[in-house]
Design a protein around this motif. Structure first.
Motif, mmCIF file in Angstrom:
data_model
loop_
_atom_site.group_PDB
_atom_site.id
_atom_site.type_symbol
_atom_site.label_atom_id
_atom_site.label_comp_id
_atom_site.label_asym_id
_atom_site.label_seq_id
_atom_site.Cartn_x
_atom_site.Cartn_y
_atom_site.Cartn_z
ATOM 1 N N PHE A 77 19.077 117.415 23.768
ATOM 2 C CA PHE A 77 18.973 118.233 24.636
ATOM 3 C C PHE A 77 17.796 118.605 25.058
ATOM 4 N N GLU A 78 17.481 118.150 26.354
ATOM 5 C CA GLU A 78 16.208 118.080 26.959
ATOM 6 C C GLU A 78 15.765 119.103 28.105
ATOM 7 N N TRP A 79 16.836 119.666 28.797
ATOM 8 C CA TRP A 79 16.359 120.352 30.021
ATOM 9 C C TRP A 79 17.512 121.517 30.382
ATOM 10 N N LEU A 80 17.090 122.605 30.926
ATOM 11 C CA LEU A 80 18.219 123.600 31.452
ATOM 12 C C LEU A 80 17.836 124.117 32.867
ATOM 13 N N GLY A 81 18.796 123.565 33.509
ATOM 14 C CA GLY A 81 18.829 124.171 35.204
ATOM 15 C C GLY A 81 19.663 125.392 35.508
ATOM 16 N N SER A 117 19.917 121.497 41.398
ATOM 17 C CA SER A 117 19.279 121.276 40.040
ATOM 18 C C SER A 117 19.823 119.971 39.143
ATOM 19 N N LEU A 118 20.768 119.535 39.618
ATOM 20 C CA LEU A 118 21.229 118.214 38.883
ATOM 21 C C LEU A 118 20.351 117.168 39.483
ATOM 22 N N SER A 119 20.048 117.296 40.889
ATOM 23 C CA SER A 119 19.398 116.158 41.591
ATOM 24 C C SER A 119 17.973 116.087 40.804
ATOM 25 N N VAL A 120 17.338 117.289 40.568
ATOM 26 C CA VAL A 120 15.973 117.419 40.096
ATOM 27 C C VAL A 120 16.169 116.762 38.396
ATOM 28 N N ALA A 121 17.175 117.058 37.832
ATOM 29 C CA ALA A 121 17.476 116.247 36.459
ATOM 30 C C ALA A 121 17.634 114.857 36.510
ATOM 31 N N LEU A 122 18.139 114.526 37.661
ATOM 32 C CA LEU A 122 18.329 112.917 37.481
ATOM 33 C C LEU A 122 17.043 112.231 37.948
ATOM 34 N N GLY A 123 16.238 112.919 38.693
ATOM 35 C CA GLY A 123 14.978 112.441 38.945
ATOM 36 C C GLY A 123 13.876 112.470 37.717
ATOM 37 N N MET A 124 14.074 113.718 36.929
ATOM 38 C CA MET A 124 13.296 113.873 35.739
ATOM 39 C C MET A 124 13.528 112.762 34.633
ATOM 40 N N MET A 168 30.778 110.939 22.318
ATOM 41 C CA MET A 168 31.394 110.268 23.357
ATOM 42 C C MET A 168 30.387 109.286 24.222
ATOM 43 N N ALA A 169 29.096 109.799 24.266
ATOM 44 C CA ALA A 169 28.076 109.047 25.086
ATOM 45 C C ALA A 169 28.030 107.527 24.683
ATOM 46 N N ARG A 170 27.806 106.846 25.801
ATOM 47 C CA ARG A 170 27.717 105.318 25.658
ATOM 48 C C ARG A 170 26.634 104.736 25.474
ATOM 49 N N ARG A 171 25.432 105.527 25.190
ATOM 50 C CA ARG A 171 24.323 105.223 24.930
ATOM 51 C C ARG A 171 23.632 106.382 24.536
ATOM 52 N N THR A 172 22.348 106.217 24.033
ATOM 53 C CA THR A 172 21.293 107.490 23.737
ATOM 54 C C THR A 172 20.311 107.587 24.819
ATOM 55 N N GLY A 173 19.797 108.967 24.604
ATOM 56 C CA GLY A 173 18.871 109.162 25.456
ATOM 57 C C GLY A 173 19.008 110.715 25.776
ATOM 58 N N PRO A 174 18.598 111.525 26.933
ATOM 59 C CA PRO A 174 18.169 112.904 27.147
ATOM 60 C C PRO A 174 19.669 113.479 27.649
ATOM 61 N N VAL A 175 19.810 114.642 27.432
ATOM 62 C CA VAL A 175 21.269 115.482 27.534
ATOM 63 C C VAL A 175 20.496 116.903 28.586
ATOM 64 N N VAL A 176 21.215 117.027 29.658
ATOM 65 C CA VAL A 176 20.826 118.519 30.371
ATOM 66 C C VAL A 176 21.989 119.270 30.427
ATOM 67 N N ALA A 177 21.762 120.594 30.691
ATOM 68 C CA ALA A 177 22.669 121.484 31.089
ATOM 69 C C ALA A 177 22.474 122.365 32.236
ATOM 70 N N ILE A 178 23.355 122.986 32.701
ATOM 71 C CA ILE A 178 23.182 123.944 34.015
ATOM 72 C C ILE A 178 24.033 125.291 33.779
ATOM 73 N N CYS A 179 23.476 126.436 34.086
ATOM 74 C CA CYS A 179 24.423 127.528 33.959
ATOM 75 C C CYS A 179 24.007 128.652 34.910
ATOM 76 N N HIS A 180 24.751 129.696 35.001
ATOM 77 C CA HIS A 180 24.441 130.840 35.851
ATOM 78 C C HIS A 180 24.138 131.725 34.972
ATOM 79 N N PRO A 181 22.502 132.154 34.728
ATOM 80 C CA PRO A 181 21.929 133.297 33.524
ATOM 81 C C PRO A 181 22.383 134.476 33.892
ATOM 82 N N VAL A 182 23.046 134.921 34.680
ATOM 83 C CA VAL A 182 23.356 136.395 35.009
ATOM 84 C C VAL A 182 24.390 136.514 34.171
#
Length: 333
Positions: free
Chosen positions: A215-219, A231-238, A177-191
């Protein structure tokens, strides 16, 4: 149809006829949990006489959860409440909450002997001390069912969605569904083990389907608003050209706020879990694209059915297949 007799009640309750006779004639000397099984069997079979009332309410199923402030656990708790209201009055479903990040407290609640329990339903994270507590009570004969996530890998039956498949599904939607190509990130609660399973499925999908969407990064969010937003703010900056976000856990409202304020927020295809007021509004607004809802109501029903089967109050074996998660988009609202 013939009127039920002692043998019928004994067979339904899974006890001997002598036990049935002692219970129905008030002779004593029978364990409370067996008394409740006999009385419930007699009521179910419409045994034609007034039944003893002395032990009403002793067949207690305890449900222990965490994070009462979250919409998901509120839905889960409410589901247990509604289902409990439809059960025989001899069955009591007691719901309570413990602090998520205090494993010693959770273990103490699991080990508590303050009230006799016929079964224990857990929706709590795993840790060595919690797992040890689960093993101990189960070894003492207490049936244990895990809902949403597992507090022990070795003891108790699990009721929940296929979290690995949920992660792969999220990856599929983003890649298609992505409208263009590029990096993808994910966020989770590791506990939570289930969050790790979702991320594993998400990662495996992209590994098996290499290409310009990756898939480039996990926060990590701890399922808390502040950490999720950071976490999302960091990803948008990276990743200035970020095209996809998968939130495997909670705290969607904070992520929605970050994307709503960010100049590139609406360019990020966002897949997350649980239909709530926040995610519903975000879908309609176009901030969120897909919600994977894990149907806590279905999980609560299956968990109670399983406990009732294990303690002999029903002969019906519940379905063992994973709970079906529901895919929701703006077009389905």
């Amino acid at each position: 149809m013939n009127k039920p007799n002692y043998k019928d009640i004994a067979r339904h309750a899974g006890v001997g006829t002598a036990t049935v006779e002692r219970v129905l004639n008030g002779r004593g000397g029978v364990r409370p949990e067996l008394v409740e099984k006999v009385l419930l069997a007699a009521r179910t079979l419409n045994y034609p006489r007034k039944l003893p009332e002395a032990h009403r309410g002793l067949l207690r199923i305890e449900v222990l959860m965490v994070r009462p402030e979250t919409t998901f656990y509120q839905r889960l708790s409410k589901a247990f409440e509604r289902i409990a209201a439809t059960l025989d009055p001899l069955v009591v479903v007691q719901r309570s909450f413990a602090e998520e990040m205090k494993p010693d407290e959770i273990a103490r609640r699991i080990l508590s002997t303050d009230v006799a329990r016929a079964g224990l339903i857990l929706a709590v994270p795993s840790s060595p001390v919690i797992s040890a507590a689960v093993h101990k009570v189960n070894a003492q004969g207490l049936p244990v069912v895990h809902v949403v996530t597992r507090a022990s890998d070795r003891v108790g039956e699990f009721i929940g969605i296929d979290n690995y498949a949920a992660g792969r599904t999220a990856a599929l939607y983003i890649s298609r569904m992505a409208r263009r190509t590029g990096p993808v990130v994910a966020i989770c609660h590791p506990v939570y083990q289930v969050h790790r399973e979702r991320i594993r499925g998400f990662s495996d999908y992209f590994h098996e389907h290499p290409g310009p969407i990756a898939f480039e990064w996990l926060g990590f969010s701890r399922d808390e608003e502040r950490y999720g937003a950071e976490s999302l703010s960091v990803a948008l900056g990276m990743y200035p050209h970020l095209i996809g976000l998968y939130n495997a856990g909670g705290a969607n409202s904070a992520l929605i706020q970050v994307l709503r304020r960010h100049p590139r927020g609406r360019d990020v295809l966002f897949v997350g879990h649980e239909l709530t007021d926040y995610t519903n509004a975000a879908l309609k607004e176009g901030i969120m694209d897909v919600v994977l809802d894990q149907a806590p109501e279905a999980q609560a029903q299956r968990a109670l059915d399983l406990i009732l089967r294990r303690v002999g109050l029903t002969a019906i074996e519940p379905d063992r297949a994973p709970i079906r998660f529901i895919t929701i988009t703006a077009e389905a609202l």
